[in-house]
Design an enzyme around this catalytic site. Sequence first.
Site, PDB file in Angstrom:
ATOM      1  N   HIS A 164      37.147  31.351  31.766  1.00 46.29           N
ATOM      2  CA  HIS A 164      38.353  31.892  31.131  1.00 46.29           C
ATOM      3  C   HIS A 164      38.977  30.866  30.194  1.00 46.29           C
ATOM      4  O   HIS A 164      38.875  29.657  30.398  1.00 46.29           O
ATOM      5  CB  HIS A 164      39.356  32.284  32.223  1.00 46.29           C
ATOM      6  CG  HIS A 164      40.507  33.081  31.731  1.00 46.29           C
ATOM      7  ND1 HIS A 164      41.697  32.509  31.354  1.00 46.29           N
ATOM      8  CD2 HIS A 164      40.650  34.425  31.537  1.00 46.29           C
ATOM      9  CE1 HIS A 164      42.534  33.454  30.973  1.00 46.29           C
ATOM     10  NE2 HIS A 164      41.934  34.626  31.076  1.00 46.29           N
ATOM     11  N   ASP A 190      38.399  29.303  39.858  1.00 48.79           N
ATOM     12  CA  ASP A 190      39.469  30.248  39.549  1.00 48.79           C
ATOM     13  C   ASP A 190      39.006  31.612  40.050  1.00 48.79           C
ATOM     14  O   ASP A 190      38.137  32.243  39.453  1.00 48.79           O
ATOM     15  CB  ASP A 190      39.715  30.276  38.041  1.00 48.79           C
ATOM     16  CG  ASP A 190      40.770  31.304  37.639  1.00 48.79           C
ATOM     17  OD1 ASP A 190      41.277  32.019  38.526  1.00 48.79           O
ATOM     18  OD2 ASP A 190      41.066  31.407  36.445  1.00 48.79           O
ATOM     19  N   ASN A 248      44.427  45.763  35.810  1.00 47.86           N
ATOM     20  CA  ASN A 248      43.842  44.825  36.761  1.00 47.86           C
ATOM     21  C   ASN A 248      44.556  44.867  38.115  1.00 47.86           C
ATOM     22  O   ASN A 248      44.386  43.974  38.946  1.00 47.86           O
ATOM     23  CB  ASN A 248      43.849  43.391  36.202  1.00 47.86           C
ATOM     24  CG  ASN A 248      45.239  42.913  35.804  1.00 47.86           C
ATOM     25  OD1 ASN A 248      46.238  43.428  36.290  1.00 47.86           O
ATOM     26  ND2 ASN A 248      45.290  41.944  34.907  1.00 47.86           N
ATOM     27  N   SER A 292      35.865  37.195  34.192  1.00 44.76           N
ATOM     28  CA  SER A 292      36.800  38.239  33.791  1.00 44.76           C
ATOM     29  C   SER A 292      36.261  39.181  32.727  1.00 44.76           C
ATOM     30  O   SER A 292      36.727  40.310  32.610  1.00 44.76           O
ATOM     31  CB  SER A 292      38.105  37.604  33.292  1.00 44.76           C
ATOM     32  OG  SER A 292      37.843  36.711  32.218  1.00 44.76           O
ATOM     33  N   HIS A 332      39.903  37.202  39.943  1.00 48.47           N
ATOM     34  CA  HIS A 332      39.400  38.578  40.026  1.00 48.47           C
ATOM     35  C   HIS A 332      38.583  38.851  41.297  1.00 48.47           C
ATOM     36  O   HIS A 332      38.065  39.954  41.462  1.00 48.47           O
ATOM     37  CB  HIS A 332      38.555  38.889  38.791  1.00 48.47           C
ATOM     38  CG  HIS A 332      39.318  38.796  37.510  1.00 48.47           C
ATOM     39  ND1 HIS A 332      40.078  39.820  37.017  1.00 48.47           N
ATOM     40  CD2 HIS A 332      39.461  37.773  36.627  1.00 48.47           C
ATOM     41  CE1 HIS A 332      40.655  39.454  35.891  1.00 48.47           C
ATOM     42  NE2 HIS A 332      40.290  38.202  35.634  1.00 48.47           N
ATOM     43  N   LYS A 361      46.603  40.239  39.991  1.00 46.82           N
ATOM     44  CA  LYS A 361      45.453  41.152  39.954  1.00 46.82           C
ATOM     45  C   LYS A 361      45.481  42.032  41.207  1.00 46.82           C
ATOM     46  O   LYS A 361      46.294  42.943  41.300  1.00 46.82           O
ATOM     47  CB  LYS A 361      44.147  40.364  39.832  1.00 46.82           C
ATOM     48  CG  LYS A 361      44.125  39.351  38.690  1.00 46.82           C
ATOM     49  CD  LYS A 361      44.276  39.987  37.339  1.00 46.82           C
ATOM     50  CE  LYS A 361      44.050  39.037  36.180  1.00 46.82           C
ATOM     51  NZ  LYS A 361      45.022  37.931  36.061  1.00 46.82           N
ATOM     52  N   GLU A 388      34.728  30.396  37.120  1.00 42.40           N
ATOM     53  CA  GLU A 388      35.432  31.535  37.713  1.00 42.40           C
ATOM     54  C   GLU A 388      34.642  32.047  38.908  1.00 42.40           C
ATOM     55  O   GLU A 388      33.416  31.911  38.962  1.00 42.40           O
ATOM     56  CB  GLU A 388      35.586  32.661  36.694  1.00 42.40           C
ATOM     57  CG  GLU A 388      36.527  32.337  35.550  1.00 42.40           C
ATOM     58  CD  GLU A 388      36.751  33.530  34.643  1.00 42.40           C
ATOM     59  OE1 GLU A 388      37.477  34.459  35.040  1.00 42.40           O
ATOM     60  OE2 GLU A 388      36.203  33.535  33.531  1.00 42.40           O
TER      61      GLU A 388
END
Length: 392
Positions: free
Chosen positions: A135, A207, A49, A181, A210, A241, A177
């Site tokens: 997540h 969040d 990642n 993910s 990513h 990440k 998110e």
Amino acid sequence: MTSLWIQRCEKALAIQKQKKAYRYRKLISGGNDRILTYQGKRYLNFSSNDYLGLARHPEVIAAYQQVAIDEGISSGGSGHVIGYSPRHQRLENQLANWLSFPRALLFCSGYIANQAVISALTTVGDYIFADRLSHSSLLNAAIQSSAELIRFRHNDISSLQHLLQRFCQSNCLVITEGVFSMDGDQAPLSTMIPYIRAVDSSWLMVDDAHGFGILGLDGCGCCWDLNQDFRPEILIVNFSKAVGVSGAAVLCQEQVAEYLIQFSSHLIYSTALPPAIVAATEVALTLIRTITGKALRQQLQDNINHFRYGIQALGLGYRLLPSITAIQPLLIGDNLSTLNLVSQLREQGLWLTAIRPPTVPPNSARIRITLTAAHNYNDIEQLLEALANVNK
């Protein structure tokens, strides 16, 4: 005599093995590099990642090394004792100014940051509305909190709107998110936010582990995608990440930051981030915002486009989920088939990882392919050729 504790463990482990869901840790060298080594064999790494390849950038490494020499390894204690230095404060201010939030607070990991915010802010009588595919750090924190957790259908605005209308008299925290993910798709923030803002007692927490560093203006993340401002009330950004280091930050209002400083056990009782990590993060964030970051993001996007075009041309019997991000999930279905496919790909020198329930929903085991700016054209071609071989 075997204790009841051991019996409980043995029973759970036996079930895990029967489901083909048993997890093993592997001794790997170079996991943050394009090539990794396992048991003396080299593999092309498609599980990292470190999306921009900054974990091995010489300027990031040099910053870490110099501060480690000058200031040592540990911060020496909690930020509430002796661990909060001018270097920590500078990074918090840098993040807050860049992302246009009043405050930023540093945490040791994204998982801890999510746990800290949800556990500290919510109480009895509150509601947490979580995207079903959020997540585990978000969902676990919500389950353990005093609030009532209700999950809405993945990226389904009508499902969320129904909950907001039904429970609008109470404090409601919507969590999602930015980039999911396991599926690699994005939350429809531009559509979500007007519905959330229409309810005075509702806040949005995103969040963006990513998306941060990759998407949006200068890598600001999903909340600034297409140069538009979709800032939530609470934003979590992760440094492990695209930033290539470790740690995380919570971006929020002044009052929320002060509230967390006073009442977040995760912040109060954790040793602060090491100064060398903070220094490396500062340099990495500077690179992300400059022409270096722009070039790396373009290389990553070129790799994504090349992979998706190539795999669609192959006509595989597996479903590639519709992701335009670095996360490219190849949906297989059952655990055993997924493990077998991963094994065949490793025989061809490719390191990929099987993702199985409960990390993903039942019957949706997949190979989670992650692409990075460190990959090149030949790497992508080798991956496509291996997938074509196992498909035959």
